[in-house]
Design a protein around this motif. Structure first.
Motif, PDB file in Angstrom:
ATOM      1  N   ALA A 132      -6.295   4.280  -3.930  1.00 12.27           N
ATOM      2  CA  ALA A 132      -5.508   3.813  -5.080  1.00 12.27           C
ATOM      3  C   ALA A 132      -4.650   4.398  -5.567  1.00 12.27           C
ATOM      4  O   ALA A 132      -3.409   4.144  -5.639  1.00 12.27           O
ATOM      5  CB  ALA A 132      -6.616   3.902  -6.065  1.00 12.27           C
ATOM      6  N   ARG A 133      -4.639   5.893  -5.234  1.00 14.94           N
ATOM      7  CA  ARG A 133      -3.222   6.948  -5.673  1.00 14.94           C
ATOM      8  C   ARG A 133      -2.200   6.501  -4.600  1.00 14.94           C
ATOM      9  O   ARG A 133      -1.173   6.436  -4.867  1.00 14.94           O
ATOM     10  CB  ARG A 133      -3.746   8.408  -5.498  1.00 14.94           C
ATOM     11  CG  ARG A 133      -2.602   9.278  -5.733  1.00 14.94           C
ATOM     12  CD  ARG A 133      -2.062   8.971  -7.273  1.00 14.94           C
ATOM     13  NE  ARG A 133      -0.846   9.710  -7.297  1.00 14.94           N
ATOM     14  CZ  ARG A 133       0.335   9.536  -7.817  1.00 14.94           C
ATOM     15  NH1 ARG A 133       0.562   8.591  -8.568  1.00 14.94           N
ATOM     16  NH2 ARG A 133       1.359  10.481  -8.020  1.00 14.94           N
ATOM     17  N   LEU A 134      -2.465   6.419  -3.299  1.00 14.65           N
ATOM     18  CA  LEU A 134      -1.570   6.164  -2.371  1.00 14.65           C
ATOM     19  C   LEU A 134      -0.800   4.645  -2.754  1.00 14.65           C
ATOM     20  O   LEU A 134       0.281   4.418  -2.518  1.00 14.65           O
ATOM     21  CB  LEU A 134      -2.134   6.026  -0.876  1.00 14.65           C
ATOM     22  CG  LEU A 134      -2.823   7.581  -0.357  1.00 14.65           C
ATOM     23  CD1 LEU A 134      -3.386   7.131   1.085  1.00 14.65           C
ATOM     24  CD2 LEU A 134      -1.312   8.195   0.097  1.00 14.65           C
ATOM     25  N   ASP A 135      -1.643   3.797  -3.107  1.00 13.09           N
ATOM     26  CA  ASP A 135      -1.068   2.495  -3.545  1.00 13.09           C
ATOM     27  C   ASP A 135      -0.131   2.580  -4.745  1.00 13.09           C
ATOM     28  O   ASP A 135       1.036   2.036  -4.867  1.00 13.09           O
ATOM     29  CB  ASP A 135      -2.039   1.422  -3.917  1.00 13.09           C
ATOM     30  CG  ASP A 135      -2.688   0.700  -2.713  1.00 13.09           C
ATOM     31  OD1 ASP A 135      -2.182   0.902  -1.692  1.00 13.09           O
ATOM     32  OD2 ASP A 135      -3.631  -0.230  -2.772  1.00 13.09           O
ATOM     33  N   ASP A 136      -0.341   3.461  -5.722  1.00 10.29           N
ATOM     34  CA  ASP A 136       0.507   3.874  -6.789  1.00 10.29           C
ATOM     35  C   ASP A 136       1.700   4.488  -6.428  1.00 10.29           C
ATOM     36  O   ASP A 136       2.841   4.125  -6.862  1.00 10.29           O
ATOM     37  CB  ASP A 136      -0.127   4.705  -7.750  1.00 10.29           C
ATOM     38  CG  ASP A 136      -1.458   4.166  -8.371  1.00 10.29           C
ATOM     39  OD1 ASP A 136      -1.374   2.783  -8.506  1.00 10.29           O
ATOM     40  OD2 ASP A 136      -2.230   4.815  -9.181  1.00 10.29           O
ATOM     41  N   ILE A 137       1.714   5.655  -5.462  1.00 12.67           N
ATOM     42  CA  ILE A 137       2.758   6.164  -4.684  1.00 12.67           C
ATOM     43  C   ILE A 137       3.722   5.417  -4.210  1.00 12.67           C
ATOM     44  O   ILE A 137       4.872   5.312  -4.340  1.00 12.67           O
ATOM     45  CB  ILE A 137       2.473   7.205  -3.969  1.00 12.67           C
ATOM     46  CG1 ILE A 137       1.521   8.487  -4.572  1.00 12.67           C
ATOM     47  CG2 ILE A 137       3.432   7.788  -3.152  1.00 12.67           C
ATOM     48  CD1 ILE A 137       0.935   9.570  -3.904  1.00 12.67           C
ATOM     49  N   GLU A 142       8.679   1.705  -4.178  1.00  7.99           N
ATOM     50  CA  GLU A 142       9.298   0.379  -4.142  1.00  7.99           C
ATOM     51  C   GLU A 142      10.270   0.441  -5.337  1.00  7.99           C
ATOM     52  O   GLU A 142      11.396  -0.368  -5.169  1.00  7.99           O
ATOM     53  CB  GLU A 142       8.140  -0.746  -4.030  1.00  7.99           C
ATOM     54  CG  GLU A 142       7.473  -0.877  -2.644  1.00  7.99           C
ATOM     55  CD  GLU A 142       8.499  -1.586  -1.567  1.00  7.99           C
ATOM     56  OE1 GLU A 142       9.528  -1.802  -2.236  1.00  7.99           O
ATOM     57  OE2 GLU A 142       7.965  -1.535  -0.552  1.00  7.99           O
ATOM     58  N   ALA A 143       9.750   0.647  -6.467  1.00 10.01           N
ATOM     59  CA  ALA A 143      10.447   0.602  -7.850  1.00 10.01           C
ATOM     60  C   ALA A 143      12.025   1.483  -7.776  1.00 10.01           C
ATOM     61  O   ALA A 143      13.079   1.132  -8.002  1.00 10.01           O
ATOM     62  CB  ALA A 143       9.698   1.088  -8.943  1.00 10.01           C
ATOM     63  N   VAL A 144      11.641   2.623  -7.073  1.00  9.39           N
ATOM     64  CA  VAL A 144      12.819   3.559  -6.972  1.00  9.39           C
ATOM     65  C   VAL A 144      13.884   3.028  -5.920  1.00  9.39           C
ATOM     66  O   VAL A 144      15.130   3.152  -6.272  1.00  9.39           O
ATOM     67  CB  VAL A 144      12.171   4.817  -6.436  1.00  9.39           C
ATOM     68  CG1 VAL A 144      13.514   5.866  -6.057  1.00  9.39           C
ATOM     69  CG2 VAL A 144      11.474   5.803  -7.748  1.00  9.39           C
ATOM     70  N   ASN A 145      13.428   2.363  -4.785  1.00  4.50           N
ATOM     71  CA  ASN A 145      14.423   1.786  -3.960  1.00  4.50           C
ATOM     72  C   ASN A 145      14.910   0.533  -4.356  1.00  4.50           C
ATOM     73  O   ASN A 145      16.104   0.274  -4.267  1.00  4.50           O
ATOM     74  CB  ASN A 145      13.642   1.620  -2.820  1.00  4.50           C
ATOM     75  CG  ASN A 145      13.379   2.648  -1.789  1.00  4.50           C
ATOM     76  OD1 ASN A 145      13.754   3.724  -1.995  1.00  4.50           O
ATOM     77  ND2 ASN A 145      12.363   2.654  -0.887  1.00  4.50           N
ATOM     78  N   ASP A 146      14.449   0.007  -5.461  1.00  6.73           N
ATOM     79  CA  ASP A 146      15.025  -1.444  -5.961  1.00  6.73           C
ATOM     80  C   ASP A 146      15.958  -0.973  -6.940  1.00  6.73           C
ATOM     81  O   ASP A 146      17.045  -1.591  -7.007  1.00  6.73           O
ATOM     82  CB  ASP A 146      13.810  -2.224  -6.713  1.00  6.73           C
ATOM     83  CG  ASP A 146      14.411  -3.444  -7.193  1.00  6.73           C
ATOM     84  OD1 ASP A 146      14.861  -4.228  -6.481  1.00  6.73           O
ATOM     85  OD2 ASP A 146      14.310  -3.702  -8.603  1.00  6.73           O
ATOM     86  N   ASP A 147      15.946   0.261  -7.496  1.00  6.62           N
ATOM     87  CA  ASP A 147      16.919   0.682  -8.280  1.00  6.62           C
ATOM     88  C   ASP A 147      18.208   1.282  -7.551  1.00  6.62           C
ATOM     89  O   ASP A 147      19.517   1.287  -7.986  1.00  6.62           O
ATOM     90  CB  ASP A 147      16.456   1.752  -9.254  1.00  6.62           C
ATOM     91  CG  ASP A 147      15.573   0.938 -10.422  1.00  6.62           C
ATOM     92  OD1 ASP A 147      15.680   0.055 -10.556  1.00  6.62           O
ATOM     93  OD2 ASP A 147      14.695   1.861 -11.055  1.00  6.62           O
ATOM     94  N   LEU A 148      17.694   1.915  -6.481  1.00  2.00           N
ATOM     95  CA  LEU A 148      18.871   2.279  -5.625  1.00  2.00           C
ATOM     96  C   LEU A 148      19.547   1.485  -4.953  1.00  2.00           C
ATOM     97  O   LEU A 148      20.812   1.774  -4.561  1.00  2.00           O
ATOM     98  CB  LEU A 148      18.171   3.242  -4.562  1.00  2.00           C
ATOM     99  CG  LEU A 148      17.706   4.629  -5.153  1.00  2.00           C
ATOM    100  CD1 LEU A 148      16.693   5.337  -3.742  1.00  2.00           C
ATOM    101  CD2 LEU A 148      18.767   5.530  -5.529  1.00  2.00           C
ATOM    102  N   ARG A 149      19.184   0.207  -4.748  1.00  2.00           N
ATOM    103  CA  ARG A 149      20.030  -0.938  -4.257  1.00  2.00           C
ATOM    104  C   ARG A 149      21.132  -1.327  -5.150  1.00  2.00           C
ATOM    105  O   ARG A 149      22.105  -1.818  -4.657  1.00  2.00           O
ATOM    106  CB  ARG A 149      19.019  -1.900  -3.657  1.00  2.00           C
ATOM    107  CG  ARG A 149      18.144  -1.888  -2.470  1.00  2.00           C
ATOM    108  CD  ARG A 149      17.662  -3.079  -2.010  1.00  2.00           C
ATOM    109  NE  ARG A 149      16.365  -3.413  -2.812  1.00  2.00           N
ATOM    110  CZ  ARG A 149      14.942  -2.902  -2.286  1.00  2.00           C
ATOM    111  NH1 ARG A 149      14.998  -2.148  -1.363  1.00  2.00           N
ATOM    112  NH2 ARG A 149      14.037  -3.235  -3.507  1.00  2.00           N
ATOM    113  N   LYS A 150      20.523  -1.364  -6.261  1.00  6.33           N
ATOM    114  CA  LYS A 150      21.483  -1.641  -7.657  1.00  6.33           C
ATOM    115  C   LYS A 150      22.725  -0.332  -7.992  1.00  6.33           C
ATOM    116  O   LYS A 150      23.518  -0.603  -8.177  1.00  6.33           O
ATOM    117  CB  LYS A 150      20.775  -1.931  -8.684  1.00  6.33           C
ATOM    118  CG  LYS A 150      19.801  -3.036  -8.665  1.00  6.33           C
ATOM    119  CD  LYS A 150      18.894  -3.397  -9.810  1.00  6.33           C
ATOM    120  CE  LYS A 150      17.993  -4.395  -9.589  1.00  6.33           C
ATOM    121  NZ  LYS A 150      16.870  -4.587 -10.818  1.00  6.33           N
ATOM    122  N   ASN A 151      22.014   0.633  -7.706  1.00  3.49           N
ATOM    123  CA  ASN A 151      22.973   1.912  -7.895  1.00  3.49           C
ATOM    124  C   ASN A 151      22.548   3.042  -6.824  1.00  3.49           C
ATOM    125  O   ASN A 151      22.083   3.946  -6.881  1.00  3.49           O
ATOM    126  CB  ASN A 151      22.639   2.627  -9.181  1.00  3.49           C
ATOM    127  CG  ASN A 151      23.502   3.609  -9.467  1.00  3.49           C
ATOM    128  OD1 ASN A 151      24.590   3.738  -9.054  1.00  3.49           O
ATOM    129  ND2 ASN A 151      23.091   4.499 -10.691  1.00  3.49           N
TER     130      ASN A 151
END
Length: 278
Positions: A132-137, A142-151
């Motif tokens: 469960a913790r690995l899934d959270d990580i 994925e959220a960080v990389n999505d923001d990095l694609r925008k910025n």
């Protein structure tokens, strides 16, 4: 029993012991009969005394043969009984061994297995927490990389699957080695003349790996007829050791281990909570 005690003084005989004694009795029986037949050889030349002596010895051998025959008959009955008794004892021993195995298996399933299942539940619950913790990580990445694609202020973040659970890629490459080759040498262009100008080409080589036969010998290469600016010339190859490319390795991506999120961790006991997926 008295019969067996007479033949086997100390231990209770086995069926194999009795069978061996039967073989001895049969040998005694055959020997007595042979002796009886030999005693009367040359009877027509016997004196009366010799005849009486032969008849007396003949009677001795007859009695010996009778005793051996009786021994064989009694021992054969004893052998049948011994085989039956040994088979019965073997069945009893086999049945007892099976009962003991069944009891041991019953204890393992009722007591030891229950303890192991409790231990499994404890470990599986911990493994479920880890997955469960690995899934959270991974979701956070994925959220960080999505923001990095925008910025794109920095490089994207690789996942733990790629960092820790992927085998190395096999890079493409070539292997070179010195081997026997047939070398064809082609001449350069002829010099220009007053009337003719030629495309000036430098001399060149064509290096071909030599074939090695099953006998370990090099297979010959045939000369080549080469059109050299309108004139046919024969190019005779020479056998030389050259370093050439002998094999190629294709690129192959590394294998990734099965994702931990695909695990199935059922409860240890009926009615318990599934540990993963939750």
């Amino acid at each position: 029993m008295k019969l067996l005690q007479a033949f086997f003084k100390t231990a209770t005989p086995t069926s194999a012991d009795i069978a061996a004694r039967i073989d001895l009795a049969r040998a005694d029986y055959d020997a007595a009969n042979v002796a009886r037949a030999n005693l009367m050889i040359g009877l027509s030349t016997f004196t009366d005394a010799e005849h009486q002596k032969a008849e007396a010895e003949h009677e001795v051998q007859r009695r010996a043969a009778d005793r051996a025959a009786a021994c064989i008959a009694d021992l054969e009955l004893a052998h049948i009984e011994a085989v039956a008794a040994e088979a019965a004892a073997q069945r009893l021993a086999s049945n007892e061994a099976l009962r003991q195995r069944a009891e041991a298996s019953r204890q393992e399933n009722m007591i030891e297995a229950a303890a192991l299942l409790r231990e499994y539940d404890a470990h599986a619950a911990k493994i479920g927490d880890i997955v469960a913790r690995l899934d959270d990580i991974d979701a956070a990445r994925e959220a960080v990389n999505d923001d990095l694609r925008k910025n794109p202020v920095t490089d994207s973040v690789p996942g733990f699957e790629a960092c820790h659970r992927k085998h190395p890629d096999r890079e493409a490459g070539v292997q070179r080695a010195k081997v026997l080759c047939w070398v064809f040498r082609y001449p350069n262009s002829p010099p220009d003349t007053g009337d003719t100008r030629y495309l000036q080409l430098p001399p060149r080589e064509d290096v071909r790996r030599a074939d090695i036969g099953s006998d370990g010998k090099v297979r010959p290469a045939m000369p080549e007829v080469y059109n050299h600016f309108g004139r046919n010339i024969t190019i005779a190859p020479r056998l030389e050791e050259r370093e050439i490319e002998v094999s190629q390795t294709r690129y192959r991506p590394g294998r990734s281990e099965t994702r931990l999120s695909t695990l199935l961790l059922p409860p240890g006991f009926a009615g318990g909570a599934q540990h993963w997926p939750r």
